[in-house]
Design an enzyme around this catalytic site. Sequence first.
Site, mmCIF file in Angstrom:
data_model
loop_
_atom_site.group_PDB
_atom_site.id
_atom_site.type_symbol
_atom_site.label_atom_id
_atom_site.label_comp_id
_atom_site.label_asym_id
_atom_site.label_seq_id
_atom_site.Cartn_x
_atom_site.Cartn_y
_atom_site.Cartn_z
ATOM 1 N N THR A 150 0.829 -1.203 0.000
ATOM 2 C CA THR A 150 0.000 0.000 0.000
ATOM 3 C C THR A 150 0.861 1.249 0.000
ATOM 4 O O THR A 150 1.887 1.288 0.681
ATOM 5 C CB THR A 150 -0.796 0.020 1.321
ATOM 6 O OG1 THR A 150 -1.643 -1.101 1.332
ATOM 7 C CG2 THR A 150 -1.595 1.283 1.478
ATOM 8 N N ARG A 178 -12.970 -8.669 -0.213
ATOM 9 C CA ARG A 178 -12.302 -8.312 1.043
ATOM 10 C C ARG A 178 -11.875 -6.834 0.998
ATOM 11 O O ARG A 178 -11.310 -6.358 0.028
ATOM 12 C CB ARG A 178 -11.068 -9.194 1.234
ATOM 13 C CG ARG A 178 -10.248 -8.879 2.500
ATOM 14 C CD ARG A 178 -9.069 -7.975 2.192
ATOM 15 N NE ARG A 178 -8.102 -7.899 3.271
ATOM 16 C CZ ARG A 178 -7.082 -7.057 3.292
ATOM 17 N NH1 ARG A 178 -6.891 -6.222 2.297
ATOM 18 N NH2 ARG A 178 -6.244 -7.042 4.293
ATOM 19 N N GLY A 180 -9.650 -4.057 3.156
ATOM 20 C CA GLY A 180 -8.650 -3.992 4.224
ATOM 21 C C GLY A 180 -8.782 -2.741 5.064
ATOM 22 O O GLY A 180 -9.833 -2.089 5.098
ATOM 23 N N ASP A 181 -7.708 -2.388 5.727
ATOM 24 C CA ASP A 181 -7.695 -1.225 6.614
ATOM 25 C C ASP A 181 -7.667 0.095 5.859
ATOM 26 O O ASP A 181 -8.101 1.127 6.386
ATOM 27 C CB ASP A 181 -6.440 -1.271 7.501
ATOM 28 C CG ASP A 181 -5.179 -1.294 6.630
ATOM 29 O OD1 ASP A 181 -5.000 -2.276 5.885
ATOM 30 O OD2 ASP A 181 -4.404 -0.315 6.661
ATOM 31 N N GLY A 203 -3.784 -5.784 6.757
ATOM 32 C CA GLY A 203 -4.954 -4.989 7.107
ATOM 33 C C GLY A 203 -5.692 -5.455 8.347
ATOM 34 O O GLY A 203 -6.133 -4.634 9.155
HETATM 35 N N1 ASP Z 1 -2.941 -2.667 4.332
HETATM 36 C C1 ASP Z 1 -3.226 -3.267 3.072
HETATM 37 C C2 ASP Z 1 -4.343 -4.244 3.217
HETATM 38 O O1 ASP Z 1 -4.328 -5.060 4.099
HETATM 39 C C3 ASP Z 1 -2.082 -3.965 2.444
HETATM 40 C C4 ASP Z 1 -0.776 -3.306 2.489
HETATM 41 O O2 ASP Z 1 -0.543 -2.346 3.191
HETATM 42 O O3 ASP Z 1 0.093 -3.767 1.783
HETATM 43 O O4 ASP Z 1 -5.215 -4.218 2.395
#
Ligand code: ASP
Length: 282
Positions: A150, A178, A180-181, A203
Amino acid sequence: MPKKLEAAHLKGVCEACKAGRDALLDGNGSVNAIADALVILEDDETFDAGVGSFLNSVGDVELDAGIMTGDSGDFACCGAVSRLRNPILACKKLLEIAPNRLLVCEGMHKFAEENGFELIDNDELKISREIERYKNKSAPVEKYFLPSDTVGAVALDEYGQIAAANTTGGTPGKLPGRVGDSPIVGCGIYAGPNAGIAATGYGEPIIKTVLCKCVYDEYSKCKDIDLATNHGIGILSLYGWGGVIALDKEGNSAARHNTTKMPFARWDEKNNKIEKKISNPL
Ligand code: ASP
């Protein structure tokens, strides 16, 4: 992160930082600055955002993104979108005009199309590196979980407004749908009058930690952005891996992570220098 990937990551974060700096110098404000920065990284195949993102368990790209502004606490986020080249720009539009703040899947596509964004075929977001990774998913975890995470950005503008944003393809092999965060306020992003924070990493643990709000609340108590990020990463470490970048209202910044590396860049306005680092050891 293998050594051979470092240069491309550092180049990417520097280019993004320069774009953000230029937007700030042009008086375009913090929201435009972070959006300009993140478009560069969405378009850079090195990173897990936009084109070049990880594929999910059925071989498609699904993207999450979000923006939050510190003065009003307004946010605009999207989850599991598969037909936008630059979800961060659609989020900026959502922030500007929509009464609702978090749209997913077809709802976000519809909003984006109605507001002039082209809906692309999902294949346009897939690159051979990720198709290979997907095909090889029975390979050992270290191979499958190569980095390219990310991307996030935080900026403070001349009007005193802090904004934070991030954009991602999420984790490799995630289930379709799905989220994520990254587009969840308080978890992957947070901005308030005192500071802005953006997170990267797995996430689910980040959501459990409510990581960015955790850093924000600690900063509001201790008034030290470095200590606050350290505190947040300390709590995240109970559950999983990740990192944050943060900026306070005085312009002090911090980057912390519990992984071995997390490339980042920052503009040192006083010395007019872009500083880049592959990691910020704890
Ligand atoms: N935080 C992101 C997620 O879980 C992935 C990442 O930061 O690489 O979707």
